[in-house]
Motif scaffolding. Structure first.
Motif, PDB file in Angstrom:
ATOM      1  N   THR A  49      27.583  52.083   9.149  1.00  0.00           N
ATOM      2  CA  THR A  49      29.035  52.148   9.021  1.00  0.00           C
ATOM      3  C   THR A  49      29.750  50.977   9.668  1.00  0.00           C
ATOM      4  O   THR A  49      30.859  50.642   9.260  1.00  0.00           O
ATOM      5  CB  THR A  49      29.590  53.451   9.640  1.00  0.00           C
ATOM      6  OG1 THR A  49      29.189  53.526  11.003  1.00  0.00           O
ATOM      7  CG2 THR A  49      29.126  54.672   8.876  1.00  0.00           C
ATOM      8  N   GLU A  50      29.158  50.387  10.700  1.00  0.00           N
ATOM      9  CA  GLU A  50      29.861  49.335  11.423  1.00  0.00           C
ATOM     10  C   GLU A  50      28.880  48.361  12.059  1.00  0.00           C
ATOM     11  O   GLU A  50      27.719  48.698  12.256  1.00  0.00           O
ATOM     12  CB  GLU A  50      30.783  49.938  12.479  1.00  0.00           C
ATOM     13  CG  GLU A  50      30.053  50.825  13.459  1.00  0.00           C
ATOM     14  CD  GLU A  50      30.967  51.812  14.155  1.00  0.00           C
ATOM     15  OE1 GLU A  50      31.396  51.502  15.283  1.00  0.00           O
ATOM     16  OE2 GLU A  50      31.228  52.881  13.585  1.00  0.00           O
ATOM     17  N   LEU A  51      29.388  47.170  12.380  1.00  0.00           N
ATOM     18  CA  LEU A  51      28.550  46.112  12.947  1.00  0.00           C
ATOM     19  C   LEU A  51      29.342  45.301  13.960  1.00  0.00           C
ATOM     20  O   LEU A  51      30.419  44.783  13.651  1.00  0.00           O
ATOM     21  CB  LEU A  51      28.047  45.179  11.842  1.00  0.00           C
ATOM     22  CG  LEU A  51      27.257  43.951  12.283  1.00  0.00           C
ATOM     23  CD1 LEU A  51      25.913  44.342  12.884  1.00  0.00           C
ATOM     24  CD2 LEU A  51      27.071  42.996  11.111  1.00  0.00           C
ATOM     25  N   ASN A  52      28.790  45.192  15.169  1.00  0.00           N
ATOM     26  CA  ASN A  52      29.364  44.325  16.188  1.00  0.00           C
ATOM     27  C   ASN A  52      28.918  42.899  15.866  1.00  0.00           C
ATOM     28  O   ASN A  52      27.728  42.591  15.944  1.00  0.00           O
ATOM     29  CB  ASN A  52      28.873  44.741  17.574  1.00  0.00           C
ATOM     30  CG  ASN A  52      29.431  43.884  18.681  1.00  0.00           C
ATOM     31  OD1 ASN A  52      29.732  42.715  18.501  1.00  0.00           O
ATOM     32  ND2 ASN A  52      29.538  44.475  19.852  1.00  0.00           N
ATOM     33  N   PRO A  53      29.839  42.024  15.501  1.00  0.00           N
ATOM     34  CA  PRO A  53      29.434  40.673  15.101  1.00  0.00           C
ATOM     35  C   PRO A  53      28.908  39.824  16.254  1.00  0.00           C
ATOM     36  O   PRO A  53      28.185  38.849  16.020  1.00  0.00           O
ATOM     37  CB  PRO A  53      30.727  40.073  14.535  1.00  0.00           C
ATOM     38  CG  PRO A  53      31.819  40.822  15.219  1.00  0.00           C
ATOM     39  CD  PRO A  53      31.284  42.202  15.446  1.00  0.00           C
ATOM     40  N   ASP A  54      29.249  40.190  17.478  1.00  0.00           N
ATOM     41  CA  ASP A  54      28.793  39.415  18.629  1.00  0.00           C
ATOM     42  C   ASP A  54      27.332  39.692  18.968  1.00  0.00           C
ATOM     43  O   ASP A  54      26.618  38.809  19.440  1.00  0.00           O
ATOM     44  CB  ASP A  54      29.665  39.713  19.855  1.00  0.00           C
ATOM     45  CG  ASP A  54      31.108  39.310  19.633  1.00  0.00           C
ATOM     46  OD1 ASP A  54      31.348  38.302  18.926  1.00  0.00           O
ATOM     47  OD2 ASP A  54      31.999  40.014  20.138  1.00  0.00           O
ATOM     48  N   THR A  55      26.892  40.922  18.743  1.00  0.00           N
ATOM     49  CA  THR A  55      25.529  41.301  19.111  1.00  0.00           C
ATOM     50  C   THR A  55      24.614  41.524  17.907  1.00  0.00           C
ATOM     51  O   THR A  55      23.401  41.618  18.063  1.00  0.00           O
ATOM     52  CB  THR A  55      25.541  42.602  19.939  1.00  0.00           C
ATOM     53  OG1 THR A  55      26.086  43.655  19.133  1.00  0.00           O
ATOM     54  CG2 THR A  55      26.348  42.432  21.205  1.00  0.00           C
ATOM     55  N   ASN A  56      25.208  41.649  16.718  1.00  0.00           N
ATOM     56  CA  ASN A  56      24.473  41.967  15.491  1.00  0.00           C
ATOM     57  C   ASN A  56      23.813  43.350  15.586  1.00  0.00           C
ATOM     58  O   ASN A  56      22.759  43.592  15.016  1.00  0.00           O
ATOM     59  CB  ASN A  56      23.442  40.897  15.147  1.00  0.00           C
ATOM     60  CG  ASN A  56      23.244  40.759  13.648  1.00  0.00           C
ATOM     61  OD1 ASN A  56      24.143  41.010  12.850  1.00  0.00           O
ATOM     62  ND2 ASN A  56      22.043  40.367  13.243  1.00  0.00           N
ATOM     63  N   VAL A  57      24.464  44.254  16.312  1.00  0.00           N
ATOM     64  CA  VAL A  57      24.007  45.636  16.442  1.00  0.00           C
ATOM     65  C   VAL A  57      24.911  46.508  15.587  1.00  0.00           C
ATOM     66  O   VAL A  57      26.141  46.454  15.695  1.00  0.00           O
ATOM     67  CB  VAL A  57      24.016  46.104  17.915  1.00  0.00           C
ATOM     68  CG1 VAL A  57      23.730  47.593  18.016  1.00  0.00           C
ATOM     69  CG2 VAL A  57      22.990  45.313  18.708  1.00  0.00           C
ATOM     70  N   ASP A  75      19.525  47.235  16.041  1.00  0.00           N
ATOM     71  CA  ASP A  75      19.695  45.801  16.202  1.00  0.00           C
ATOM     72  C   ASP A  75      19.198  45.114  14.924  1.00  0.00           C
ATOM     73  O   ASP A  75      18.002  45.137  14.627  1.00  0.00           O
ATOM     74  CB  ASP A  75      18.893  45.334  17.426  1.00  0.00           C
ATOM     75  CG  ASP A  75      19.125  43.876  17.760  1.00  0.00           C
ATOM     76  OD1 ASP A  75      19.408  43.075  16.853  1.00  0.00           O
ATOM     77  OD2 ASP A  75      19.006  43.549  18.953  1.00  0.00           O
ATOM     78  N   LEU A  76      20.123  44.540  14.178  1.00  0.00           N
ATOM     79  CA  LEU A  76      19.729  43.899  12.921  1.00  0.00           C
ATOM     80  C   LEU A  76      18.847  42.677  13.149  1.00  0.00           C
ATOM     81  O   LEU A  76      18.049  42.323  12.275  1.00  0.00           O
ATOM     82  CB  LEU A  76      20.961  43.538  12.098  1.00  0.00           C
ATOM     83  CG  LEU A  76      21.781  44.731  11.595  1.00  0.00           C
ATOM     84  CD1 LEU A  76      22.879  44.264  10.651  1.00  0.00           C
ATOM     85  CD2 LEU A  76      20.905  45.772  10.916  1.00  0.00           C
ATOM     86  N   ASN A  77      18.954  42.055  14.320  1.00  0.00           N
ATOM     87  CA  ASN A  77      18.035  40.953  14.625  1.00  0.00           C
ATOM     88  C   ASN A  77      16.598  41.457  14.664  1.00  0.00           C
ATOM     89  O   ASN A  77      15.680  40.791  14.178  1.00  0.00           O
ATOM     90  CB  ASN A  77      18.399  40.301  15.971  1.00  0.00           C
ATOM     91  CG  ASN A  77      19.735  39.605  15.930  1.00  0.00           C
ATOM     92  OD1 ASN A  77      20.125  39.046  14.906  1.00  0.00           O
ATOM     93  ND2 ASN A  77      20.449  39.647  17.032  1.00  0.00           N
ATOM     94  N   GLU A  78      16.401  42.649  15.236  1.00  0.00           N
ATOM     95  CA  GLU A  78      15.053  43.238  15.284  1.00  0.00           C
ATOM     96  C   GLU A  78      14.567  43.605  13.891  1.00  0.00           C
ATOM     97  O   GLU A  78      13.393  43.385  13.564  1.00  0.00           O
ATOM     98  CB  GLU A  78      15.041  44.457  16.196  1.00  0.00           C
ATOM     99  CG  GLU A  78      15.195  44.118  17.660  1.00  0.00           C
ATOM    100  CD  GLU A  78      15.164  45.348  18.563  1.00  0.00           C
ATOM    101  OE1 GLU A  78      14.820  46.449  18.090  1.00  0.00           O
ATOM    102  OE2 GLU A  78      15.480  45.197  19.753  1.00  0.00           O
TER     103      GLU A  78
END
Length: 118
Positions: A49-57, A75-78
């Motif tokens: 539903t949502e994404l923190n653009p600073d952390t990509n979480v 964590d989308l990076n993971e």
């Protein structure tokens, strides 16, 4: 490599910004999932539903196929690192469209023990 097309990423960021100001306005919106990620060779599904653009979480309903889907953060990076691993693939369902709030998905998934196509 980014899992999300830019237009979906921006939709998630808009929702994240909304959730920052919502408590100040005295509301708690029940957001609709904007993105469905899935592992085609497995049973993992993420409705985001949502994404923190600073952390990509991102926040959403996460189902790793263990019978216990839950609301939480990913964590989308993971996920992107996992997707880069040989043999593990994560895709965006570009045809995903919902008219159901995340809370309803969570309720149904808890009863079923998994996210299903309702």
């Amino acid at each position: 490599m980014s899992l999300l097309p830019e237009h979906l990423r921006q939709s998630l960021i808009v929702n994240w910004e909304l959730m920052i100001v919502a408590p100040e306005a005295g509301v708690c919106p029940d957001l609709y999932p904007e993105v469905k990620l899935f592992a085609p060779k497995g049973c993992a599904i993420w409705l985001l539903t949502e994404l923190n653009p600073d952390t990509n979480v991102a926040f959403g309903l996460c189902d790793l196929g263990l019978g216990q889907p839950e609301l939480g953060y990913v964590d989308l990076n993971e996920l992107e690192a996992l997707a880069a691993t040989d043999g593990f693939e994560i895709q965006v369902d570009l045809e995903f469209d919902t008219h159901t709030p995340l809370s309803k998905y969570a309720e149904l998934a808890k009863t079923a023990g998994r996210i299903e196509d309702w």
